[in-house]
Structure formats: C-alpha cells, structure tokens
Design an enzyme around this catalytic site. Structure first.
Site, mmCIF file in Angstrom:
data_model
loop_
_atom_site.group_PDB
_atom_site.id
_atom_site.type_symbol
_atom_site.label_atom_id
_atom_site.label_comp_id
_atom_site.label_asym_id
_atom_site.label_seq_id
_atom_site.Cartn_x
_atom_site.Cartn_y
_atom_site.Cartn_z
ATOM 1 N N GLU A 151 38.770 42.679 56.593
ATOM 2 C CA GLU A 151 39.096 42.971 57.971
ATOM 3 C C GLU A 151 40.410 42.562 58.393
ATOM 4 O O GLU A 151 40.813 43.231 59.457
ATOM 5 C CB GLU A 151 38.105 41.716 58.768
ATOM 6 C CG GLU A 151 36.870 41.799 58.830
ATOM 7 C CD GLU A 151 35.957 42.200 57.496
ATOM 8 O OE1 GLU A 151 36.288 41.421 56.661
ATOM 9 O OE2 GLU A 151 34.827 42.942 57.834
ATOM 10 N N ILE A 187 51.969 43.659 37.404
ATOM 11 C CA ILE A 187 50.700 43.639 38.526
ATOM 12 C C ILE A 187 51.239 43.930 39.620
ATOM 13 O O ILE A 187 50.538 44.484 40.430
ATOM 14 C CB ILE A 187 49.701 42.564 38.189
ATOM 15 C CG1 ILE A 187 50.710 41.264 38.876
ATOM 16 C CG2 ILE A 187 49.241 42.127 36.917
ATOM 17 C CD1 ILE A 187 49.595 40.202 39.039
ATOM 18 N N ASP A 188 52.684 43.839 39.943
ATOM 19 C CA ASP A 188 53.109 43.902 41.285
ATOM 20 C C ASP A 188 53.083 45.332 41.878
ATOM 21 O O ASP A 188 53.212 45.678 43.067
ATOM 22 C CB ASP A 188 54.372 43.181 41.567
ATOM 23 C CG ASP A 188 54.527 41.874 41.526
ATOM 24 O OD1 ASP A 188 53.161 41.290 41.502
ATOM 25 O OD2 ASP A 188 55.343 41.131 41.396
ATOM 26 N N GLY A 216 51.562 38.520 44.746
ATOM 27 C CA GLY A 216 52.504 39.350 45.234
ATOM 28 C C GLY A 216 53.536 38.472 46.164
ATOM 29 O O GLY A 216 53.249 38.210 47.234
ATOM 30 N N ARG A 241 46.121 38.021 36.177
ATOM 31 C CA ARG A 241 46.971 38.447 34.950
ATOM 32 C C ARG A 241 46.324 38.523 33.806
ATOM 33 O O ARG A 241 47.106 38.405 32.728
ATOM 34 C CB ARG A 241 48.355 37.701 35.037
ATOM 35 C CG ARG A 241 49.131 37.852 36.435
ATOM 36 C CD ARG A 241 50.498 37.949 35.988
ATOM 37 N NE ARG A 241 51.017 37.057 35.190
ATOM 38 C CZ ARG A 241 51.873 36.118 35.477
ATOM 39 N NH1 ARG A 241 52.800 36.657 36.771
ATOM 40 N NH2 ARG A 241 52.672 35.352 34.874
HETATM 41 O O1 F6P Z 1 56.005 39.553 39.177
HETATM 42 C C1 F6P Z 1 54.452 39.364 38.828
HETATM 43 C C2 F6P Z 1 53.816 38.165 39.503
HETATM 44 O O2 F6P Z 1 52.791 38.287 38.911
HETATM 45 C C3 F6P Z 1 53.875 37.996 40.814
HETATM 46 O O3 F6P Z 1 52.684 38.728 41.420
HETATM 47 C C4 F6P Z 1 53.694 36.324 41.007
HETATM 48 O O4 F6P Z 1 54.165 36.032 42.081
HETATM 49 C C5 F6P Z 1 54.530 36.167 39.776
HETATM 50 O O5 F6P Z 1 54.569 37.181 38.782
HETATM 51 C C6 F6P Z 1 54.276 34.702 39.255
HETATM 52 O O6 F6P Z 1 55.008 34.364 38.154
HETATM 53 P P1 F6P Z 1 55.126 33.327 37.206
HETATM 54 O O7 F6P Z 1 54.311 33.551 36.224
HETATM 55 O O8 F6P Z 1 56.488 32.878 36.827
HETATM 56 O O9 F6P Z 1 54.472 32.108 37.924
#
Ligand code: F6P
Length: 304
Positions: free
Chosen positions: A172, A111-112, A155, A237
């Site tokens: 904003e 998703i990043d 992120g 997610r």
């Molecule tokens: O790398 C994708 C991501 O969804 C990031 O945006 C988020 O910080 C991280 O994975 C979360 O990771 P985890 O599932 O290990 O908590």
C-alpha cells in the site's frame, strides 16, 4: 556470487589459464589466502547462496599498509590479474589496485542494485524474491487480523529492493531513501484504507529511511490503528539464488575472465538490456543509477 565464481573458473580453464581463488576478499588478499581452483572446485555450487570463497569487510585494505601487503602477495604469487565481485567498495578497492599496476576486472555483486553500468547487480533478484515471499506471507496474517504492517527491507541508501518487492507484492505504501515522504500523508492513507474496510495495509520500508518501530508508533499515534513491524534483515542476503541471478552471474563471471585474458582492465562488466556492457571504474563509482520515479508513482497509484 557462486555462479559467477564457477563461470570465471570454468571459462578461464577453458581458455588455458591457471585460476586461483582468493579467500575472504581483500582480507585474504592481504594474508595470502590463495587456493588453486580446478574444474571440480566449482562443481555443485551454482545453486548455493553466499560465496564458497567467503568474504569480509576489510578496514585493513583501506590503509596504505594493507594495500601494500596485498600488492606484495599478488606479486609474490605471480598472479597476473584479478576478478573482483562486489559493490561500490569493491570497485574502489579495484581502483586502488589498478593504481598500483595490478590488472583487474570488476563484477557487480550487491543486493542493493545501485551500481551504474549494469541494469542489475548479482544478488538483487534473489533478495527481492525473498522479500516478496515475506510480504506475501505477512499479507495473509495482516488480512486475517485486519492489521497494518511495516516490512523493513535492506537498503541503507538504495531503495531498489523496497521499490521492486513493494510493487510486486502490492504494498500500500513504499518508503525509499531516494525520495522524501510525508508522515501525515502516510498516516492519512492508512486511515483511509482502514475506514473503507481494507483488511490490510502494508508499508515496505527501506532500512535507511527511518526506524521501523518509531515509525509504527508514530502512525499508530496519529491514526489509532496499531501497526506491526517485521524486519527482514539478513535473510535477504542468503538462500538459493534465483534463475535470473544465476544466469546473469554466469554471463558476467565468464565475460570478466575473457576480458582479463584479452588484455582489458580497469573496467566493470555489467548486463545492460541483456548484453554484456563495459564501464570504466571511474564512471561506475562516480555515478549512481537513479531511482525510476515513474515506478514509484505507479506504486502509489496501485497501492490505493
Ligand atoms: O550493501 C549491501 C547491504 O546488504 C545493504 O543493503 C545493507 O544495509 C548492508 O549491506 C549491511 O551491511 P553489513 O553486512 O555490514 O551489516
């Protein structure tokens, strides 16, 4: 990811290949959790979030022993090539397999949206739309109650979700890890908006920038205006994938299996200007798609 799995299975079978799905990512690879995939195995999954093959963050795979076990499983079952869907960590895993002689092709799924070699990664568009929906709803309550809000999106090191959702949601202020921010300036902008009777002030914060609650307190301390916090977290997610994600995943999943069957390996397939583009793993992991600073500046102007 399901759309990519569906496309890889169907294209592979169409090309005469035998396709197996590996459950739970690198963990399942180590444990030999392989299952045969038929045309019907991927029926009715294109609209589903998550992955029907499941996934795992595998620390074991990063060890010599884990890698050796994975390679043993691949050789034992006679698998001739692998398609891996994921982000930077997945591509690094693919490199390790390549170094041990296993042919692989990578598909960008995260998703990043921070991978080099593709305009977008699978999942990003859906996550942005989820964040956007939340921002729209929060704006309703913010406007009604005349409140400031911080909406924290995912992120840790990449600000693409924040930037895109913030821009599209008319935020904003947007805070992203790639660019420094000035707390005094942020507080002053909040105060200015408040004094000219702007009924809402929405700050979209990428999680890696700062603790949302601490930041809210600090802004409130400086301005005297209360700041509410909403952390979106893991809802970003999941959910039905957007049209664009399904479209991109279908093209990339199909292309990945074609590349593999044509003898290509060690590369990631991406979509650049709506065309399938190939990037060597080393290049994909050693570079990062830079944030578009013009977009950020645009968001500052439009958020006035
Ligand atoms: O790398 C994708 C991501 O969804 C990031 O945006 C988020 O910080 C991280 O994975 C979360 O990771 P985890 O599932 O290990 O908590």
């Amino acid at each position: 990811m399901n759309a990519a799995i569906r496309a890889a299975v169907r294209m592979g079978i169409d090309r005469g290949a035998e396709i197996w799905g590996i459950l739970r990512g690198f963990e399942g690879l180590i444990c030999g959790e392989f299952q045969p995939m038929e045309l019907s195995s991927v029926s009715g999954i294109i609209q589903r979030g998550g992955t029907v093959l499941f996934t795992a963050r595998s620390e074991h795979f990063k060890t010599e022993e884990g890698l050796r076990l994975a390679v043993d499983q691949i050789q034992k079952t006679g698998v001739e090539g692998l398609i891996l869907i994921g982000g930077d960590g997945t591509l690094r895993g693919a490199i390790a397999l390549e170094e041990r002689g296993i042919p692989t092709i990578g598909v960008p799924g995260s998703i990043d949206d921070d991978l080099w070699g593709t305009d977008h990664t699978i999942g990003f568009d859906t996550a942005v739309n989820t964040a956007l929906d939340a921002i729209d709803k929060i704006r309703d309550t913010a406007t009604s109650h005349e409140r400031s809000f911080i909406v924290e999106v995912m992120g840790r090191t990449a600000g693409y979700i924040a930037l895109m959702a913030g821009l599209a949601g008319g935020a904003e202020y947007i805070l992203i890890p790639e660019l420094p921010y000035n707390l005094a300036e942020l507080a002053a902008a909040n105060q200015r908006a408040h004094s000219r009777q702007k009924r809402h002030f929405i700050i979209v914060l990428a999680e890696g920038v700062a603790d949302a609650y601490g930041l809210a307190q600090e802004i409130a301390r400086r301005t005297g205006v209360e700041v509410k916090v909403t952390v979106l977290g893991y809802i970003q997610r999941g959910g039905n994938p957007s049209a664009f994600d399904r479209y991109m995943a279908s093209r990339l999943g199909a292309s990945a299996v074609e590349q593999l069957l044509d003898g290509q390996r060690g590369q990631m397939v991406g979509l650049v200007q709506d065309r399938v583009a190939i990037t060597e793993y080393q290049e994909a992991v050693s570079r990062r798609r830079p944030i578009d600073q013009d977009l950020y500046r645009l968001s500052r102007t439009l958020g006035l």
